[in-house]
Design a protein around this motif. Structure first.
Motif, PDB file in Angstrom:
ATOM      1  N   ALA A   1       0.835  -1.210   0.000  1.00 32.56           N
ATOM      2  CA  ALA A   1       0.000   0.000   0.000  1.00 32.56           C
ATOM      3  C   ALA A   1       0.866   1.254   0.000  1.00 32.56           C
ATOM      4  O   ALA A   1       0.630   2.209  -0.751  1.00 32.56           O
ATOM      5  CB  ALA A   1      -0.922  -0.014   1.212  1.00 32.56           C
ATOM      6  N   ILE A   2       1.923   1.237   0.849  1.00 31.40           N
ATOM      7  CA  ILE A   2       2.804   2.406   0.925  1.00 31.40           C
ATOM      8  C   ILE A   2       3.495   2.632  -0.431  1.00 31.40           C
ATOM      9  O   ILE A   2       3.550   3.752  -0.941  1.00 31.40           O
ATOM     10  CB  ILE A   2       3.853   2.236   2.050  1.00 31.40           C
ATOM     11  CG1 ILE A   2       3.153   2.289   3.411  1.00 31.40           C
ATOM     12  CG2 ILE A   2       4.925   3.316   1.974  1.00 31.40           C
ATOM     13  CD1 ILE A   2       4.057   1.912   4.572  1.00 31.40           C
ATOM     14  N   SER A   3       3.975   1.533  -1.041  1.00 30.46           N
ATOM     15  CA  SER A   3       4.652   1.657  -2.330  1.00 30.46           C
ATOM     16  C   SER A   3       3.703   2.202  -3.391  1.00 30.46           C
ATOM     17  O   SER A   3       4.055   3.097  -4.156  1.00 30.46           O
ATOM     18  CB  SER A   3       5.184   0.304  -2.796  1.00 30.46           C
ATOM     19  OG  SER A   3       5.923  -0.294  -1.767  1.00 30.46           O
ATOM     20  N   ALA A   4       2.476   1.641  -3.423  1.00 36.89           N
ATOM     21  CA  ALA A   4       1.507   2.083  -4.426  1.00 36.89           C
ATOM     22  C   ALA A   4       1.189   3.566  -4.233  1.00 36.89           C
ATOM     23  O   ALA A   4       1.113   4.332  -5.199  1.00 36.89           O
ATOM     24  CB  ALA A   4       0.242   1.245  -4.329  1.00 36.89           C
ATOM     25  N   ALA A   5       1.022   3.997  -2.975  1.00 35.24           N
ATOM     26  CA  ALA A   5       0.710   5.404  -2.697  1.00 35.24           C
ATOM     27  C   ALA A   5       1.855   6.295  -3.164  1.00 35.24           C
ATOM     28  O   ALA A   5       1.631   7.361  -3.754  1.00 35.24           O
ATOM     29  CB  ALA A   5       0.464   5.592  -1.204  1.00 35.24           C
ATOM     30  N   ALA A   6       3.100   5.853  -2.916  1.00 34.42           N
ATOM     31  CA  ALA A   6       4.259   6.655  -3.316  1.00 34.42           C
ATOM     32  C   ALA A   6       4.316   6.799  -4.831  1.00 34.42           C
ATOM     33  O   ALA A   6       4.496   7.898  -5.360  1.00 34.42           O
ATOM     34  CB  ALA A   6       5.548   6.008  -2.795  1.00 34.42           C
ATOM     35  N   VAL A   7       4.114   5.686  -5.534  1.00 37.72           N
ATOM     36  CA  VAL A   7       4.155   5.714  -7.005  1.00 37.72           C
ATOM     37  C   VAL A   7       3.047   6.620  -7.536  1.00 37.72           C
ATOM     38  O   VAL A   7       3.265   7.456  -8.424  1.00 37.72           O
ATOM     39  CB  VAL A   7       4.025   4.282  -7.580  1.00 37.72           C
ATOM     40  CG1 VAL A   7       3.785   4.334  -9.084  1.00 37.72           C
ATOM     41  CG2 VAL A   7       5.280   3.481  -7.281  1.00 37.72           C
ATOM     42  N   LEU A   8       1.847   6.488  -6.964  1.00 35.64           N
ATOM     43  CA  LEU A   8       0.702   7.278  -7.404  1.00 35.64           C
ATOM     44  C   LEU A   8       0.960   8.777  -7.186  1.00 35.64           C
ATOM     45  O   LEU A   8       0.686   9.610  -8.059  1.00 35.64           O
ATOM     46  CB  LEU A   8      -0.540   6.840  -6.632  1.00 35.64           C
ATOM     47  CG  LEU A   8      -1.878   7.268  -7.209  1.00 35.64           C
ATOM     48  CD1 LEU A   8      -2.084   6.616  -8.567  1.00 35.64           C
ATOM     49  CD2 LEU A   8      -3.005   6.895  -6.264  1.00 35.64           C
TER      50      LEU A   8
ATOM     51  N   ALA B   1       3.411  10.050  -9.727  1.00 32.56           N
ATOM     52  CA  ALA B   1       2.778  10.121 -11.048  1.00 32.56           C
ATOM     53  C   ALA B   1       1.862  11.337 -11.141  1.00 32.56           C
ATOM     54  O   ALA B   1       1.878  12.066 -12.142  1.00 32.56           O
ATOM     55  CB  ALA B   1       1.999   8.839 -11.305  1.00 32.56           C
ATOM     56  N   LEU B   2       1.083  11.595 -10.082  1.00 28.81           N
ATOM     57  CA  LEU B   2       0.162  12.731 -10.097  1.00 28.81           C
ATOM     58  C   LEU B   2       0.925  14.053 -10.146  1.00 28.81           C
ATOM     59  O   LEU B   2       0.535  14.981 -10.848  1.00 28.81           O
ATOM     60  CB  LEU B   2      -0.747  12.690  -8.863  1.00 28.81           C
ATOM     61  CG  LEU B   2      -1.851  11.625  -8.904  1.00 28.81           C
ATOM     62  CD1 LEU B   2      -2.657  11.646  -7.614  1.00 28.81           C
ATOM     63  CD2 LEU B   2      -2.771  11.861 -10.105  1.00 28.81           C
ATOM     64  N   ARG B   3       2.046  14.128  -9.366  1.00 24.75           N
ATOM     65  CA  ARG B   3       2.858  15.354  -9.373  1.00 24.75           C
ATOM     66  C   ARG B   3       3.404  15.630 -10.761  1.00 24.75           C
ATOM     67  O   ARG B   3       3.361  16.750 -11.253  1.00 24.75           O
ATOM     68  CB  ARG B   3       4.040  15.203  -8.392  1.00 24.75           C
ATOM     69  CG  ARG B   3       3.617  15.186  -6.948  1.00 24.75           C
ATOM     70  CD  ARG B   3       4.083  16.434  -6.212  1.00 24.75           C
ATOM     71  NE  ARG B   3       3.532  16.435  -4.863  1.00 24.75           N
ATOM     72  CZ  ARG B   3       4.183  16.018  -3.807  1.00 24.75           C
ATOM     73  NH1 ARG B   3       5.417  15.589  -3.926  1.00 24.75           N
ATOM     74  NH2 ARG B   3       3.624  16.061  -2.624  1.00 24.75           N
ATOM     75  N   VAL B   4       3.934  14.569 -11.411  1.00 17.44           N
ATOM     76  CA  VAL B   4       4.516  14.726 -12.750  1.00 17.44           C
ATOM     77  C   VAL B   4       3.443  15.203 -13.719  1.00 17.44           C
ATOM     78  O   VAL B   4       3.654  16.118 -14.505  1.00 17.44           O
ATOM     79  CB  VAL B   4       5.139  13.392 -13.227  1.00 17.44           C
ATOM     80  CG1 VAL B   4       5.475  13.445 -14.715  1.00 17.44           C
ATOM     81  CG2 VAL B   4       6.384  13.070 -12.420  1.00 17.44           C
ATOM     82  N   ARG B   5       2.239  14.595 -13.620  1.00 18.48           N
ATOM     83  CA  ARG B   5       1.153  14.950 -14.518  1.00 18.48           C
ATOM     84  C   ARG B   5       0.735  16.405 -14.291  1.00 18.48           C
ATOM     85  O   ARG B   5       0.533  17.163 -15.239  1.00 18.48           O
ATOM     86  CB  ARG B   5      -0.031  14.020 -14.273  1.00 18.48           C
ATOM     87  CG  ARG B   5      -1.150  14.208 -15.260  1.00 18.48           C
ATOM     88  CD  ARG B   5      -2.158  13.080 -15.181  1.00 18.48           C
ATOM     89  NE  ARG B   5      -3.393  13.440 -15.865  1.00 18.48           N
ATOM     90  CZ  ARG B   5      -4.389  14.098 -15.286  1.00 18.48           C
ATOM     91  NH1 ARG B   5      -4.292  14.457 -14.024  1.00 18.48           N
ATOM     92  NH2 ARG B   5      -5.478  14.402 -15.978  1.00 18.48           N
ATOM     93  N   ALA B   6       0.629  16.800 -13.009  1.00 18.79           N
ATOM     94  CA  ALA B   6       0.224  18.178 -12.683  1.00 18.79           C
ATOM     95  C   ALA B   6       1.237  19.177 -13.229  1.00 18.79           C
ATOM     96  O   ALA B   6       0.881  20.220 -13.775  1.00 18.79           O
ATOM     97  CB  ALA B   6       0.080  18.330 -11.178  1.00 18.79           C
TER      98      ALA B   6
END
Ligand SMILES: [Zn+2]
Length: 190
Positions: free
Chosen positions: A67-74, A77-82
């Motif tokens: 869960a922690i890994s998935a949250a970090a990746v997400l 990804a969201l920061r890069v997209r923003a």
């Protein structure tokens, strides 16, 4: 002359002692090197063995790690997209404002406004300037040839007038007030 002879003997003796010491230290290092190398490779091997050995942890602990890994990746990804799709204006989008009853426009060179001049707030004609003497004090009048009206009269010459506008632009950039004008002038583009 005897003293110089004894000096050279002394030098030879000291040189011999230093050479002997260097050889002794070098020999010791040479003798020690294989042992040190073996110790170092053994250390690497034991670290590798430790890292690749199987560990037993409760399954819930694995799920937490997932869960922690998935949250970090997400999050990344969201920061890069923003950042990629950002339409946030920067101060260099602030190239127009109203000062002294006129519309002023400019561009930026090396972070400073340049080419700054005034336009008529009613018909957008480029304003012309003229000088008047008022009891010896120079004044600059901005005039619209289309509307046939004086838009503003300010003390000083043309450069003083532009300098006054530049100080206002500088102030609004530092205080963040420029954002109000940019947002009003260009409604949110998505
Ligand atoms: Zn006009």
């Amino acid at each position: 002359m005897t003293s110089s002879g004894s000096d050279s003997i002394k030098t030879n003796v000291i040189g011999g002692v230093i050479a002997g010491a260097v050889l002794a230290v070098g020999g010791a290092v040479w003798a020690f090197a294989p042992a040190a190398w073996k110790w170092f490779t053994d250390l690497l091997a034991s670290i590798w063995a430790h890292l690749t050995s199987a560990a037993t942890v409760p399954t819930w602990w694995l799920y937490i790690l997932y869960a922690i890994s998935a949250a970090a990746v997400l999050t990344v990804a969201l920061r890069v997209r923003a950042a990629a799709t950002s339409t946030e204006p920067t101060f260099t989008d602030y190239t127009e404002d109203r000062f002294m009853g006129a519309v002023w426009r400019w561009r930026y060179a090396h972070g400073a406004p340049t080419g700054t001049w005034a336009f008529c707030p009613r018909c957008d004609t480029v304003l012309v300037y003229s000088y008047q003497r008022d009891y010896g004090d120079l004044k600059t009048t901005l005039h619209c040839e289309t509307c046939r009206v004086d838009i503003a009269t300010e003390p000083g010459d043309r450069d003083d007038l532009v300098g006054k506008v530049h100080r206002q632009i500088d102030r609004k950039i530092r205080t963040g007030e420029w954002k109000n004008y940019v947002e009003r002038a260009a409604p949110a583009q998505t």
